[in-house]
Scaffold this motif. Structure first.
Motif, PDB file in Angstrom:
ATOM      1  N   LEU A 104       0.817  -1.214   0.000  1.00  0.00           N
ATOM      2  CA  LEU A 104       0.000   0.000   0.000  1.00  0.00           C
ATOM      3  C   LEU A 104       0.851   1.265   0.000  1.00  0.00           C
ATOM      4  N   HIS A 105       1.970   1.235   0.717  1.00  0.00           N
ATOM      5  CA  HIS A 105       2.737   2.462   0.946  1.00  0.00           C
ATOM      6  C   HIS A 105       4.048   2.500   0.175  1.00  0.00           C
ATOM      7  N   GLY A 106       4.143   1.692  -0.879  1.00  0.00           N
ATOM      8  CA  GLY A 106       5.337   1.707  -1.703  1.00  0.00           C
ATOM      9  C   GLY A 106       6.350   0.661  -1.273  1.00  0.00           C
ATOM     10  N   GLU A 107       7.523   0.716  -1.926  1.00  0.00           N
ATOM     11  CA  GLU A 107       8.559  -0.283  -1.664  1.00  0.00           C
ATOM     12  C   GLU A 107       9.921   0.390  -1.566  1.00  0.00           C
ATOM     13  N   LEU A 108      10.636   0.027  -0.532  1.00  0.00           N
ATOM     14  CA  LEU A 108      11.942   0.615  -0.263  1.00  0.00           C
ATOM     15  C   LEU A 108      12.954   0.297  -1.366  1.00  0.00           C
ATOM     16  N   LEU A 109      12.810  -0.871  -1.981  1.00  0.00           N
ATOM     17  CA  LEU A 109      13.781  -1.302  -2.992  1.00  0.00           C
ATOM     18  C   LEU A 109      13.351  -0.924  -4.401  1.00  0.00           C
ATOM     19  N   LYS A 110      12.601   0.173  -4.503  1.00  0.00           N
ATOM     20  CA  LYS A 110      12.226   0.717  -5.808  1.00  0.00           C
ATOM     21  C   LYS A 110      12.382   2.239  -5.778  1.00  0.00           C
ATOM     22  N   ALA A 111      12.562   2.811  -6.959  1.00  0.00           N
ATOM     23  CA  ALA A 111      12.616   4.269  -7.099  1.00  0.00           C
ATOM     24  C   ALA A 111      11.686   4.661  -8.241  1.00  0.00           C
ATOM     25  N   ARG A 112      11.328   5.940  -8.268  1.00  0.00           N
ATOM     26  CA  ARG A 112      10.479   6.409  -9.376  1.00  0.00           C
ATOM     27  C   ARG A 112      10.781   7.870  -9.642  1.00  0.00           C
ATOM     28  N   PRO A 113      10.457   8.353 -10.851  1.00  0.00           N
ATOM     29  CA  PRO A 113      10.698   9.764 -11.152  1.00  0.00           C
ATOM     30  C   PRO A 113       9.829  10.674 -10.291  1.00  0.00           C
ATOM     31  N   ASN A 115       8.127  13.123 -10.937  1.00  0.00           N
ATOM     32  CA  ASN A 115       6.904  13.655 -11.551  1.00  0.00           C
ATOM     33  C   ASN A 115       5.861  12.577 -11.807  1.00  0.00           C
ATOM     34  N   SER A 116       5.983  11.410 -11.183  1.00  0.00           N
ATOM     35  CA  SER A 116       5.052  10.316 -11.467  1.00  0.00           C
ATOM     36  C   SER A 116       4.881   9.443 -10.239  1.00  0.00           C
ATOM     37  N   ASP A 117       3.654   8.869 -10.061  1.00  0.00           N
ATOM     38  CA  ASP A 117       3.476   7.917  -8.968  1.00  0.00           C
ATOM     39  C   ASP A 117       3.528   6.483  -9.479  1.00  0.00           C
ATOM     40  N   GLY A 118       3.827   6.337 -10.764  1.00  0.00           N
ATOM     41  CA  GLY A 118       3.992   5.008 -11.351  1.00  0.00           C
ATOM     42  C   GLY A 118       5.403   4.859 -11.884  1.00  0.00           C
ATOM     43  N   ASN A 119       5.571   3.948 -12.846  1.00  0.00           N
ATOM     44  CA  ASN A 119       6.871   3.773 -13.526  1.00  0.00           C
ATOM     45  C   ASN A 119       8.023   3.534 -12.562  1.00  0.00           C
ATOM     46  N   SER A 120       7.793   2.723 -11.539  1.00  0.00           N
ATOM     47  CA  SER A 120       8.865   2.442 -10.583  1.00  0.00           C
ATOM     48  C   SER A 120       9.881   1.483 -11.186  1.00  0.00           C
ATOM     49  N   ILE A 121      11.107   1.582 -10.702  1.00  0.00           N
ATOM     50  CA  ILE A 121      12.175   0.699 -11.161  1.00  0.00           C
ATOM     51  C   ILE A 121      12.883   0.102  -9.943  1.00  0.00           C
ATOM     52  N   ASP A 133      16.031   9.046 -14.252  1.00  0.00           N
ATOM     53  CA  ASP A 133      15.435   7.973 -15.046  1.00  0.00           C
ATOM     54  C   ASP A 133      15.836   8.145 -16.507  1.00  0.00           C
ATOM     55  N   GLU A 134      15.309   7.306 -17.373  1.00  0.00           N
ATOM     56  CA  GLU A 134      15.720   7.306 -18.784  1.00  0.00           C
ATOM     57  C   GLU A 134      15.356   8.600 -19.500  1.00  0.00           C
ATOM     58  N   PRO A 141      12.489   8.008  -3.762  1.00  0.00           N
ATOM     59  CA  PRO A 141      12.055   6.710  -3.243  1.00  0.00           C
ATOM     60  C   PRO A 141      10.617   6.405  -3.679  1.00  0.00           C
ATOM     61  N   HIS A 142      10.359   5.143  -3.959  1.00  0.00           N
ATOM     62  CA  HIS A 142       9.002   4.719  -4.339  1.00  0.00           C
ATOM     63  C   HIS A 142       8.197   4.455  -3.066  1.00  0.00           C
ATOM     64  N   ILE A 143       7.958   5.538  -2.345  1.00  0.00           N
ATOM     65  CA  ILE A 143       7.273   5.493  -1.050  1.00  0.00           C
ATOM     66  C   ILE A 143       6.085   6.449  -1.105  1.00  0.00           C
TER      67      ILE A 143
END
Length: 226
Positions: A104-113, A115-121, A133-134, A141-143
């Motif tokens: 629900l609250h994201g993942e510590l081992l992911k990042a994202r741009p 300007n977006s709440d998606g497209n995590s890597i 990002d590319e 952080p993807h949090i």
């Protein structure tokens, strides 16, 4: 067909593994004001502080292991259709072997741009200013921070509404919107609660285990598989 076991987990289930619960009694999070390290405003004010904060969390995560509560939930997939909805940002459920985990609250081992709440890597190492990002956009952080939407909430309500058994482990049910999931539990669904700090509940007393996650999951496993 296997019964559907839906489990909502919070900080309490990871505490036994050595991951500190969200907030200390003094209201600080690892000696920081939560607003400074877990809000969009805090990131805008001092992005390096926020990045450093999560870099430390990421390093600490590599030093801990899943505990018996995580492992029992994974083992229960043999007998139940287990869906885990977690408020935690660690990967201990996955490392224990659970195959259906919604964060629900994201993942510590992911990042994202930013300007977006998606497209995590995937991102396992330190994240710093200048990591892009590319498309050349700074990564964060993807949090899900305070004040931000919880994109996974809709999926969580759908999963909850199909439960035959609903289990709450290590969460006070004070954090919204996660706490609202209890209202989506279908009629006739058996509800269990595991929490050492249990003060009030929304199920019958015999379904409440006032203990830690590992002890509670051992009791619940024996009950479910009896």
């Amino acid at each position: 067909m296997k019964k559907k076991l839906v489990v909502l987990t919070g900080a309490g289930i990871s505490a036994e593994s050595g991951i500190k619960t969200f907030r200390d009694s003094n209201g600080l999070w690892e000696n920081h004001r939560v607003e400074d390290v877990a809000s969009p405003e805090g990131f805008a004010r001092d992005p390096q502080l926020v990045l450093d904060f999560y870099n430390l969390r990421r390093r600490q995560l590599k030093e801990v292991e899943p505990n018996d509560a995580h492992k029992i939930l994974a083992d229960l997939e043999r007998d139940f259709d287990v869906n885990i909805i977690t408020q935690n940002v660690d990967d201990l459920h996955e490392r224990a072997g659970s195959t259906k985990v919604l964060h629900l609250h994201g993942e510590l081992l992911k990042a994202r741009p930013v300007n977006s709440d998606g497209n995590s890597i995937p991102w396992e190492d330190d994240l710093n200013l200048g990591d892009l990002d590319e498309n050349g956009i700074q990564l964060r952080p993807h949090i899900v921070w305070f004040g931000e939407m919880v994109p996974a909430m809709e999926e969580a309500t759908i999963i909850t509404s199909t439960a035959d058994i609903f289990v709450v482990i290590g969460t006070s049910m004070q954090v919204y919107p996660a706490a609202e999931l209890i209202h989506y539990v279908p009629e006739g669904c058996e509800v269990f609660v595991i929490d050492p700090n249990l003060e009030h509940s929304y199920t019958k007393p015999e379904n409440c285990f006032k203990c830690g996650g590992s002890e509670g999951m051992k009791k619940l496993r024996d009950l479910l598989l009896h």
